[in-house]
Design a protein around this motif. Structure first.
Motif, PDB file in Angstrom:
ATOM      1  N   GLN A   1       0.793  -1.192   0.038  1.00  7.34           N
ATOM      2  CA  GLN A   1      -0.069   0.132  -0.078  1.00  7.34           C
ATOM      3  C   GLN A   1       0.792   1.474   0.135  1.00  7.34           C
ATOM      4  O   GLN A   1       0.457   2.166  -0.731  1.00  7.34           O
ATOM      5  CB  GLN A   1      -0.933   0.055   1.234  1.00  7.34           C
ATOM      6  N   VAL A   2       2.093   1.508   0.947  1.00 10.04           N
ATOM      7  CA  VAL A   2       2.413   2.637   1.153  1.00 10.04           C
ATOM      8  C   VAL A   2       3.659   2.567  -0.196  1.00 10.04           C
ATOM      9  O   VAL A   2       3.686   3.897  -0.844  1.00 10.04           O
ATOM     10  CB  VAL A   2       3.722   2.273   2.329  1.00 10.04           C
TER      11      VAL A   2
ATOM     12  N   ALA B   1       2.135   6.841  -6.839  1.00  7.06           N
ATOM     13  CA  ALA B   1       0.961   7.743  -7.063  1.00  7.06           C
ATOM     14  C   ALA B   1       1.586   9.122  -6.831  1.00  7.06           C
ATOM     15  O   ALA B   1       1.199  10.185  -7.679  1.00  7.06           O
ATOM     16  CB  ALA B   1      -0.328   7.413  -6.447  1.00  7.06           C
ATOM     17  N   CYS B   2       2.015   9.378  -5.796  1.00  6.72           N
ATOM     18  CA  CYS B   2       2.674  10.820  -5.405  1.00  6.72           C
ATOM     19  C   CYS B   2       3.627  11.276  -6.282  1.00  6.72           C
ATOM     20  O   CYS B   2       3.519  12.500  -6.849  1.00  6.72           O
ATOM     21  CB  CYS B   2       3.283  10.687  -3.909  1.00  6.72           C
TER      22      CYS B   2
ATOM     23  N   ILE C   1       6.596  -2.147 -13.149  1.00  4.61           N
ATOM     24  CA  ILE C   1       5.398  -2.439 -12.810  1.00  4.61           C
ATOM     25  C   ILE C   1       5.125  -1.759 -11.394  1.00  4.61           C
ATOM     26  O   ILE C   1       5.874  -1.640 -10.600  1.00  4.61           O
ATOM     27  CB  ILE C   1       5.191  -3.913 -12.524  1.00  4.61           C
ATOM     28  N   GLU C   2       3.981  -0.973 -11.454  1.00  2.00           N
ATOM     29  CA  GLU C   2       3.673  -0.337 -10.284  1.00  2.00           C
ATOM     30  C   GLU C   2       2.091  -0.659  -9.801  1.00  2.00           C
ATOM     31  O   GLU C   2       1.248  -0.968 -10.518  1.00  2.00           O
ATOM     32  CB  GLU C   2       3.398   1.397 -10.708  1.00  2.00           C
ATOM     33  N   TRP C   3       1.808  -0.894  -8.502  1.00  7.68           N
ATOM     34  CA  TRP C   3       0.581  -0.783  -7.835  1.00  7.68           C
ATOM     35  C   TRP C   3       0.018   0.438  -7.975  1.00  7.68           C
ATOM     36  O   TRP C   3       0.772   1.659  -7.770  1.00  7.68           O
ATOM     37  CB  TRP C   3       0.473  -1.147  -6.467  1.00  7.68           C
ATOM     38  N   LEU C   4      -1.381   0.595  -8.082  1.00  7.80           N
ATOM     39  CA  LEU C   4      -2.194   2.058  -8.478  1.00  7.80           C
ATOM     40  C   LEU C   4      -2.706   2.030  -7.203  1.00  7.80           C
ATOM     41  O   LEU C   4      -3.143   3.467  -6.718  1.00  7.80           O
ATOM     42  CB  LEU C   4      -2.659   1.893  -9.618  1.00  7.80           C
ATOM     43  N   MET C   5      -3.500   1.176  -6.914  1.00  7.48           N
ATOM     44  CA  MET C   5      -4.747   1.394  -5.651  1.00  7.48           C
ATOM     45  C   MET C   5      -4.762   0.101  -4.826  1.00  7.48           C
ATOM     46  O   MET C   5      -4.289  -1.024  -5.399  1.00  7.48           O
ATOM     47  CB  MET C   5      -6.042   1.926  -6.150  1.00  7.48           C
ATOM     48  N   GLU C   6      -5.452   0.306  -3.612  1.00  3.04           N
ATOM     49  CA  GLU C   6      -5.868  -1.048  -3.019  1.00  3.04           C
ATOM     50  C   GLU C   6      -6.631  -1.559  -3.718  1.00  3.04           C
ATOM     51  O   GLU C   6      -7.542  -1.281  -4.409  1.00  3.04           O
ATOM     52  CB  GLU C   6      -6.204  -0.452  -1.399  1.00  3.04           C
ATOM     53  N   ILE C   7      -6.796  -3.287  -3.272  1.00  8.88           N
ATOM     54  CA  ILE C   7      -7.668  -3.891  -3.814  1.00  8.88           C
ATOM     55  C   ILE C   7      -9.345  -3.388  -3.378  1.00  8.88           C
ATOM     56  O   ILE C   7      -9.389  -2.879  -2.053  1.00  8.88           O
ATOM     57  CB  ILE C   7      -7.524  -5.364  -3.107  1.00  8.88           C
ATOM     58  N   ASN C   8     -10.083  -3.328  -4.173  1.00  6.97           N
ATOM     59  CA  ASN C   8     -11.510  -2.972  -4.064  1.00  6.97           C
ATOM     60  C   ASN C   8     -11.633  -1.463  -3.677  1.00  6.97           C
ATOM     61  O   ASN C   8     -12.799  -1.182  -3.283  1.00  6.97           O
ATOM     62  CB  ASN C   8     -12.304  -3.813  -2.908  1.00  6.97           C
TER      63      ASN C   8
ATOM     64  N   SER D   1       0.215  -0.582 -13.056  1.00  7.13           N
ATOM     65  CA  SER D   1       0.699   0.003 -14.429  1.00  7.13           C
ATOM     66  C   SER D   1       1.943  -0.548 -14.834  1.00  7.13           C
ATOM     67  O   SER D   1       2.821  -0.779 -13.789  1.00  7.13           O
ATOM     68  CB  SER D   1       0.953   1.720 -14.005  1.00  7.13           C
ATOM     69  N   VAL D   2       2.240  -0.486 -16.229  1.00  2.00           N
ATOM     70  CA  VAL D   2       3.460  -1.340 -16.475  1.00  2.00           C
ATOM     71  C   VAL D   2       3.861  -0.567 -17.809  1.00  2.00           C
ATOM     72  O   VAL D   2       3.003  -0.205 -18.774  1.00  2.00           O
ATOM     73  CB  VAL D   2       3.379  -2.580 -16.532  1.00  2.00           C
ATOM     74  N   ASP D   3       5.228  -0.749 -18.194  1.00  2.00           N
ATOM     75  CA  ASP D   3       5.825  -0.296 -19.443  1.00  2.00           C
ATOM     76  C   ASP D   3       5.856  -1.378 -20.311  1.00  2.00           C
ATOM     77  O   ASP D   3       6.602  -2.442 -19.992  1.00  2.00           O
ATOM     78  CB  ASP D   3       6.827   0.427 -19.389  1.00  2.00           C
ATOM     79  N   ARG D   4       5.284  -1.409 -21.563  1.00  2.00           N
ATOM     80  CA  ARG D   4       5.631  -2.795 -22.431  1.00  2.00           C
ATOM     81  C   ARG D   4       6.721  -2.384 -23.509  1.00  2.00           C
ATOM     82  O   ARG D   4       6.701  -1.240 -23.898  1.00  2.00           O
ATOM     83  CB  ARG D   4       4.467  -3.074 -23.272  1.00  2.00           C
ATOM     84  N   VAL D   5       7.693  -3.226 -23.461  1.00  2.00           N
ATOM     85  CA  VAL D   5       9.022  -2.792 -24.233  1.00  2.00           C
ATOM     86  C   VAL D   5       8.948  -3.446 -25.508  1.00  2.00           C
ATOM     87  O   VAL D   5       8.599  -4.632 -25.776  1.00  2.00           O
ATOM     88  CB  VAL D   5      10.281  -3.266 -23.565  1.00  2.00           C
ATOM     89  N   VAL D   6       8.560  -2.559 -26.420  1.00  2.45           N
ATOM     90  CA  VAL D   6       8.791  -3.136 -27.963  1.00  2.45           C
ATOM     91  C   VAL D   6      10.010  -2.979 -28.840  1.00  2.45           C
ATOM     92  O   VAL D   6      10.412  -1.640 -28.616  1.00  2.45           O
ATOM     93  CB  VAL D   6       7.399  -2.155 -28.554  1.00  2.45           C
TER      94      VAL D   6
END
Length: 395
Positions: free
Chosen positions: A131-132, A138-139, A273-280, A289-294
């Protein structure tokens, strides 16, 4: 069980770890007195006092899943008697090994107990660290690039938030080391709190610290193996068909999101890869959120911003209305996602499939991809380590 505050739970673990340190120091006081030759009369009043202190601390230690710490300091005269008996029997080498095992039993018991406590503490704080980390992500994601560096948006968390969040992470991780990261630079930049400091935090300090924290959170634990010798399985020549279907109902919403996180981490074509919010949480449809490398041999490497929406839906399929709501909420965020991946442990309605195909034909932005349970089962079939971690068996 009565609900307990995380801070109060950590306090109890701190007390246990403090007692472990007392045990280790008591052992260090005792160890120099262990004879390395045949010598009697060494169990003095001082040694007896050390032994009583050691026993008192051991008896104060709580059980771990029903198992109590069992350790006591050896009698020094017993060590000399054993050494004498082995010598008289001509078993000096074997006796030396047995004596070393006997002497080191208390230290080994302490080490094993400490190892288990450390693993349990890691499990205790895992959710809160996630969570932190998501809050810091996000900040920093919502800061603005300027000619001097980066600035916090108006009415958004700033320097005091970063300082408090970093302090909480210190408390949560306890003795877990981040020595090979830019943690020291992170603290220094928070102290000076200038625009160029924030740029360094966003671009260098936090990614370094964050990766180490994620590795600690997701550090694997050994899985139970039901056989003593895997060769027996081969010799038994088992028969029957093998299925890739999985028991999705065994997963919680949290473990489903962690599973997707692990799948993304296992792929070399995905980064940051990032967590964006808590579950539910009311998360505007964002979970990861993630970056796809092409990689293109002619035009070079590109990073495509991807939103990954996790939906652990077993009793209903995802329909067009759900998808339209998701895309409306995606547009409220500052980061432009080129691709939205909707991942579900269930399925999509036929209307949803038709809707996605029409968007693809029109070249609508952002692109939308579907990962249904069948696709996840395909991905996990080639990732047995992740599959085994989350699923005990097949349906």
């Amino acid at each position: 069980m009565e609900e307990i505050d995380l801070s109060a739970a950590l306090e109890q673990f701190d007390r246990v770890l403090a007692n472990i340190e007392l045990l280790e120091k008591t052992w260090e006081r005792f160890e120099p007195h262990i004879p390395d030759s045949i010598s009697f009369g060494l169990d003095t009043d001082e040694i007896e006092q050390i032994r009583r202190e050691f026993t008192d601390i051991v008896e104060s230690m709580p059980a771990i899943d029903g198992d109590r710490l069992e350790a006591e300091l050896p009698i020094l005269d017993d060590i000399s008697h054993m050494r004498l008996e082995y010598s008289e029997a001509g078993l000096e080498i074997e006796g030396f090994r047995n004596l070393q095992d006997y002497i080191q039993e208390p230290k080994k018991a302490i080490d094993d107990y400490k190892f288990r406590i450390t693993k349990l503490r890691r499990r205790l704080v895992r959710n809160r660290i996630e969570q932190v980390v998501g809050e810091i992500d996000a900040c920093l994601r919502n800061t603005l690039e300027t000619s001097h560096g980066r600035e916090f948006r108006e009415n958004r968390p700033g320097w005091s938030f970063l300082s408090d969040a970093l302090d909480e992470l210190d408390r949560l991780r306890g003795q877990e080391s981040l020595s090979d990261t830019r943690l020291g630079d992170f603290r220094r930049h928070i102290h000076f709190a200038e625009s160029h400091d924030l740029r360094d935090i966003v671009e260098m300090d936090w990614p370094s610290v964050r990766d180490a924290l994620v590795d600690q959170i997701f550090e694997g634990e050994p899985l139970f193996v039901a056989v003593a010798d895997v060769g027996d399985l081969v010799r038994a020549e088992p028969t029957g068909a093998v299925t890739s279907r999985l028991a999705w109902s065994d997963l919680s919403a949290t473990s489903f999101e962690r599973l997707i996180f692990d799948i993304l981490r296992s792929a070399r074509s995905y980064e940051n890869i990032e967590w964006l919010m808590e579950i539910n949480a009311p998360d505007r449809g964002r979970d990861l959120s993630v970056d796809r490398v092409v990689v293109d041999d002619l035009t070079g490497t590109k990073h495509v911003h991807v939103l990954v929406q996790c939906r652990h839906w077993l009793s209903r399929s995802i329909g067009v209305r759900n998808l339209n709501t998701l895309l409306e909420e995606v547009g409220l965020w500052s980061k432009n996602f080129a691709v939205v991946i909707v991942v579900t442990s269930g399925r999509f309605t036929q209307n949803a499939v038709d809707w996605r195909e029409q968007r693809e034909l029109k070249g609508s932005f952002p692109a939308v991809e579907f990962w249904a349970n069948s696709h996840l089962e395909h991905l996990l079939a080639s990732r047995p380590a992740i599959r085994a971690q989350y699923f005990e068996g097949n349906e």
